[in-house]
Design a protein around this motif. Structure first.
Motif, PDB file in Angstrom:
ATOM      1  N   HIS A  10     -39.665   3.671   3.753  1.00 12.25           N
ATOM      2  CA  HIS A  10     -39.630   5.045   3.254  1.00 12.25           C
ATOM      3  C   HIS A  10     -38.523   5.840   3.927  1.00 12.25           C
ATOM      4  O   HIS A  10     -38.232   5.654   5.116  1.00 12.25           O
ATOM      5  CB  HIS A  10     -40.962   5.747   3.521  1.00 12.25           C
ATOM      6  CG  HIS A  10     -42.139   5.119   2.847  1.00 12.25           C
ATOM      7  ND1 HIS A  10     -42.283   5.078   1.475  1.00 12.25           N
ATOM      8  CD2 HIS A  10     -43.239   4.495   3.367  1.00 12.25           C
ATOM      9  CE1 HIS A  10     -43.423   4.470   1.169  1.00 12.25           C
ATOM     10  NE2 HIS A  10     -44.013   4.109   2.292  1.00 12.25           N
ATOM     11  N   ALA A  11     -37.951   6.759   3.185  1.00  8.31           N
ATOM     12  CA  ALA A  11     -36.932   7.656   3.734  1.00  8.31           C
ATOM     13  C   ALA A  11     -37.598   8.879   4.347  1.00  8.31           C
ATOM     14  O   ALA A  11     -38.658   9.329   3.901  1.00  8.31           O
ATOM     15  CB  ALA A  11     -35.965   8.085   2.635  1.00  8.31           C
ATOM     16  N   GLY A  12     -36.982   9.409   5.409  1.00 10.20           N
ATOM     17  CA  GLY A  12     -37.391  10.698   5.947  1.00 10.20           C
ATOM     18  C   GLY A  12     -38.361  10.670   7.105  1.00 10.20           C
ATOM     19  O   GLY A  12     -38.645  11.723   7.684  1.00 10.20           O
ATOM     20  N   ILE A  13     -38.886   9.505   7.478  1.00 16.42           N
ATOM     21  CA  ILE A  13     -39.811   9.405   8.604  1.00 16.42           C
ATOM     22  C   ILE A  13     -39.505   8.126   9.378  1.00 16.42           C
ATOM     23  O   ILE A  13     -39.083   7.130   8.794  1.00 16.42           O
ATOM     24  CB  ILE A  13     -41.286   9.385   8.158  1.00 16.42           C
ATOM     25  CG1 ILE A  13     -41.532   8.264   7.134  1.00 16.42           C
ATOM     26  CG2 ILE A  13     -41.713  10.739   7.594  1.00 16.42           C
ATOM     27  CD1 ILE A  13     -42.987   8.070   6.762  1.00 16.42           C
ATOM     28  N   PRO A  14     -39.739   8.131  10.701  1.00 19.36           N
ATOM     29  CA  PRO A  14     -39.578   6.872  11.441  1.00 19.36           C
ATOM     30  C   PRO A  14     -40.609   5.833  10.990  1.00 19.36           C
ATOM     31  O   PRO A  14     -40.258   4.713  10.621  1.00 19.36           O
ATOM     32  CB  PRO A  14     -39.787   7.283  12.905  1.00 19.36           C
ATOM     33  CG  PRO A  14     -39.570   8.754  12.936  1.00 19.36           C
ATOM     34  CD  PRO A  14     -40.020   9.266  11.593  1.00 19.36           C
ATOM     35  N   GLY A  15     -41.891   6.231  11.025  1.00 15.12           N
ATOM     36  CA  GLY A  15     -42.951   5.382  10.503  1.00 15.12           C
ATOM     37  C   GLY A  15     -43.005   3.993  11.113  1.00 15.12           C
ATOM     38  O   GLY A  15     -42.527   3.738  12.218  1.00 15.12           O
ATOM     39  N   GLY A  39     -32.229   5.676   0.179  1.00 13.82           N
ATOM     40  CA  GLY A  39     -33.200   6.758   0.110  1.00 13.82           C
ATOM     41  C   GLY A  39     -34.555   6.238  -0.344  1.00 13.82           C
ATOM     42  O   GLY A  39     -34.824   5.035  -0.335  1.00 13.82           O
ATOM     43  N   GLN A  40     -35.407   7.145  -0.774  1.00 13.03           N
ATOM     44  CA  GLN A  40     -36.770   6.757  -1.133  1.00 13.03           C
ATOM     45  C   GLN A  40     -36.812   5.786  -2.303  1.00 13.03           C
ATOM     46  O   GLN A  40     -37.754   5.004  -2.436  1.00 13.03           O
ATOM     47  CB  GLN A  40     -37.601   8.009  -1.447  1.00 13.03           C
ATOM     48  CG  GLN A  40     -39.079   7.751  -1.650  1.00 13.03           C
ATOM     49  CD  GLN A  40     -39.765   7.111  -0.447  1.00 13.03           C
ATOM     50  OE1 GLN A  40     -39.291   7.211   0.676  1.00 13.03           O
ATOM     51  NE2 GLN A  40     -40.894   6.455  -0.692  1.00 13.03           N
ATOM     52  N   ASP A  41     -35.783   5.817  -3.154  1.00 13.54           N
ATOM     53  CA  ASP A  41     -35.750   4.870  -4.269  1.00 13.54           C
ATOM     54  C   ASP A  41     -35.700   3.426  -3.780  1.00 13.54           C
ATOM     55  O   ASP A  41     -36.000   2.503  -4.544  1.00 13.54           O
ATOM     56  CB  ASP A  41     -34.543   5.144  -5.166  1.00 13.54           C
ATOM     57  CG  ASP A  41     -34.724   6.393  -6.024  1.00 13.54           C
ATOM     58  OD1 ASP A  41     -35.870   6.876  -6.128  1.00 13.54           O
ATOM     59  OD2 ASP A  41     -33.727   6.880  -6.571  1.00 13.54           O
ATOM     60  N   GLY A  42     -35.338   3.226  -2.506  1.00 10.86           N
ATOM     61  CA  GLY A  42     -35.223   1.870  -1.993  1.00 10.86           C
ATOM     62  C   GLY A  42     -36.538   1.121  -1.934  1.00 10.86           C
ATOM     63  O   GLY A  42     -36.543  -0.119  -1.947  1.00 10.86           O
ATOM     64  N   VAL A  43     -37.669   1.854  -1.867  1.00 10.20           N
ATOM     65  CA  VAL A  43     -38.959   1.164  -1.774  1.00 10.20           C
ATOM     66  C   VAL A  43     -39.574   0.892  -3.142  1.00 10.20           C
ATOM     67  O   VAL A  43     -40.518   0.102  -3.248  1.00 10.20           O
ATOM     68  CB  VAL A  43     -39.967   1.973  -0.916  1.00 10.20           C
ATOM     69  CG1 VAL A  43     -39.412   2.222   0.485  1.00 10.20           C
ATOM     70  CG2 VAL A  43     -40.341   3.281  -1.590  1.00 10.20           C
ATOM     71  N   LYS A  44     -39.064   1.518  -4.195  1.00  5.98           N
ATOM     72  CA  LYS A  44     -39.682   1.374  -5.515  1.00  5.98           C
ATOM     73  C   LYS A  44     -39.749  -0.070  -5.998  1.00  5.98           C
ATOM     74  O   LYS A  44     -40.772  -0.488  -6.572  1.00  5.98           O
ATOM     75  CB  LYS A  44     -38.958   2.253  -6.525  1.00  5.98           C
ATOM     76  CG  LYS A  44     -39.170   3.743  -6.297  1.00  5.98           C
ATOM     77  CD  LYS A  44     -38.449   4.580  -7.344  1.00  5.98           C
ATOM     78  CE  LYS A  44     -38.702   6.064  -7.116  1.00  5.98           C
ATOM     79  NZ  LYS A  44     -37.985   6.915  -8.110  1.00  5.98           N
ATOM     80  N   PRO A  45     -38.699  -0.871  -5.798  1.00 10.55           N
ATOM     81  CA  PRO A  45     -38.783  -2.264  -6.265  1.00 10.55           C
ATOM     82  C   PRO A  45     -39.904  -3.061  -5.619  1.00 10.55           C
ATOM     83  O   PRO A  45     -40.383  -4.041  -6.194  1.00 10.55           O
ATOM     84  CB  PRO A  45     -37.411  -2.838  -5.890  1.00 10.55           C
ATOM     85  CG  PRO A  45     -36.502  -1.658  -5.871  1.00 10.55           C
ATOM     86  CD  PRO A  45     -37.334  -0.550  -5.329  1.00 10.55           C
ATOM     87  N   LEU A  46     -40.350  -2.656  -4.416  1.00 13.47           N
ATOM     88  CA  LEU A  46     -41.462  -3.359  -3.777  1.00 13.47           C
ATOM     89  C   LEU A  46     -42.753  -3.154  -4.553  1.00 13.47           C
ATOM     90  O   LEU A  46     -43.610  -4.042  -4.606  1.00 13.47           O
ATOM     91  CB  LEU A  46     -41.650  -2.869  -2.340  1.00 13.47           C
ATOM     92  CG  LEU A  46     -40.508  -3.117  -1.353  1.00 13.47           C
ATOM     93  CD1 LEU A  46     -40.883  -2.546   0.007  1.00 13.47           C
ATOM     94  CD2 LEU A  46     -40.176  -4.597  -1.237  1.00 13.47           C
ATOM     95  N   PHE A  47     -42.891  -1.986  -5.160  1.00 11.11           N
ATOM     96  CA  PHE A  47     -44.123  -1.658  -5.858  1.00 11.11           C
ATOM     97  C   PHE A  47     -44.153  -2.168  -7.294  1.00 11.11           C
ATOM     98  O   PHE A  47     -45.220  -2.504  -7.820  1.00 11.11           O
ATOM     99  CB  PHE A  47     -44.346  -0.148  -5.833  1.00 11.11           C
ATOM    100  CG  PHE A  47     -44.575   0.409  -4.459  1.00 11.11           C
ATOM    101  CD1 PHE A  47     -45.748   0.137  -3.779  1.00 11.11           C
ATOM    102  CD2 PHE A  47     -43.623   1.197  -3.839  1.00 11.11           C
ATOM    103  CE1 PHE A  47     -45.972   0.643  -2.502  1.00 11.11           C
ATOM    104  CE2 PHE A  47     -43.839   1.706  -2.564  1.00 11.11           C
ATOM    105  CZ  PHE A  47     -45.012   1.423  -1.889  1.00 11.11           C
ATOM    106  N   ASP A  48     -42.972  -2.226  -7.938  1.00 10.83           N
ATOM    107  CA  ASP A  48     -42.974  -2.700  -9.323  1.00 10.83           C
ATOM    108  C   ASP A  48     -42.566  -4.164  -9.455  1.00 10.83           C
ATOM    109  O   ASP A  48     -42.479  -4.694 -10.564  1.00 10.83           O
ATOM    110  CB  ASP A  48     -42.083  -1.803 -10.205  1.00 10.83           C
ATOM    111  CG  ASP A  48     -40.610  -1.833  -9.797  1.00 10.83           C
ATOM    112  OD1 ASP A  48     -40.178  -2.790  -9.133  1.00 10.83           O
ATOM    113  OD2 ASP A  48     -39.879  -0.880 -10.167  1.00 10.83           O
ATOM    114  N   GLY A  49     -42.305  -4.819  -8.320  1.00 10.52           N
ATOM    115  CA  GLY A  49     -42.000  -6.244  -8.348  1.00 10.52           C
ATOM    116  C   GLY A  49     -40.588  -6.593  -8.756  1.00 10.52           C
ATOM    117  O   GLY A  49     -40.298  -7.762  -9.031  1.00 10.52           O
TER     118      GLY A  49
END
Length: 265
Positions: A10-15, A39-49
């Protein structure tokens, strides 16, 4: 040339992505951090495969994920175990802060072996550290992760009270006791700095942000623990990272500062 390793978070937090980032930084290993490059779009492919090489890897449950060639793996301790057994450069808290700088000649340049008990000792510590990481999150979201803090504030105050009084001291004593047992140095393991020390630094650092009054109160009681924290923080590579734009600020992630959850005057 593109970086060999790609961290997807995720973008914007260390997490939870921060544990892998610290490993890369401490070893001087170049990496791509999609939180910064995409940015945050980078994690979307993980969720939609639709992520790269998804045909060869399981679907991750959630970020962080690590891509290395055609391998994509998830879960923070799993990622750290993978990095420790694949990255040649050791964790070096004496080397300079320039990215990619060779590791100190005083350390052996080889990845850890699965035959080395130190690998699993470091992992055991890290799993406990991540338990504290998770309990920190639950101190402000004790009822439902998906609901707003304001809707569970009363429960959070009760949970944080127990967290401050009982849970943090219990964890800190465990780490202090193990540091006291190490007669060869200031790290959790006799063999030297490991990813467990980096993970412990990260959680203590986050707690200093979320519970500054509590940590100020506890610091004198756990001298070895806070000495380790300072050693990691002042290490040239880590110091350069913490002062760079690559280090994302604490905000609304795992570590949040709510004055009412901290020690009260």
């Amino acid at each position: 040339m593109p970086a060999e390793y790609k961290l997807i978070y995720h973008a914007g937090i260390p997490g939870r992505g921060e544990f892998a980032r610290l490993f890369f930084e401490a070893t001087g290993t170049p990496y791509e951090d999609t939180a910064l490059t995409v940015g945050q779009d980078g994690v979307k492919p993980l969720f939609d495969g639709s992520f790269e090489h998804s045909d060869k890897n399981p679907l991750p449950f959630a970020p962080p994920a690590l891509q290395h060639g055609e391998v994509v793996i998830s879960q923070t301790p799993n990622i750290l175990l993978y990095l420790a057994t694949h990255i040649v450069s050791p964790i070096d808290l004496e080397a300079g802060g320039e990215e990619g700088e060779p590791a100190s000649k005083k350390t052996k340049a080889s990845p850890l072996s699965v035959d080395d008990p130190a690998l699993f000792h470091a992992l055991g510590f890290t799993l406990t550290i991540l338990d504290l990481n998770n309990e920190t999150h639950d101190s402000h979201h004790p009822v439902a992760v998906s609901d707003y803090y304001e809707n569970q504030k009363d429960e959070a105050i009760r949970r944080a009270t127990d967290f401050r009084k009982n849970r943090v001291p219990k964890f800190f004593k465990h780490f202090e006791d193990n540091l006291q047992r190490n007669s060869k140095g200031a790290f959790l393991l006799d063999s030297g700095a490991s990813f467990a020390d980096l993970a412990l630094f990260q959680v203590v650092d986050g707690l200093k942000f979320a519970f500054p009054k509590l940590l100020a109160k506890l610091e004198p009681q756990y001298p070895k623990l806070f000495e380790l924290y300072k050693t990691v923080k002042d290490a040239p590579r880590i110091k350069a990272y913490l002062e760079s734009d690559r280090r994302q600020k604490y905000s609304m992630g795992i570590f949040r500062h709510y004055e009412e959850l901290d020690e009260q005057d």
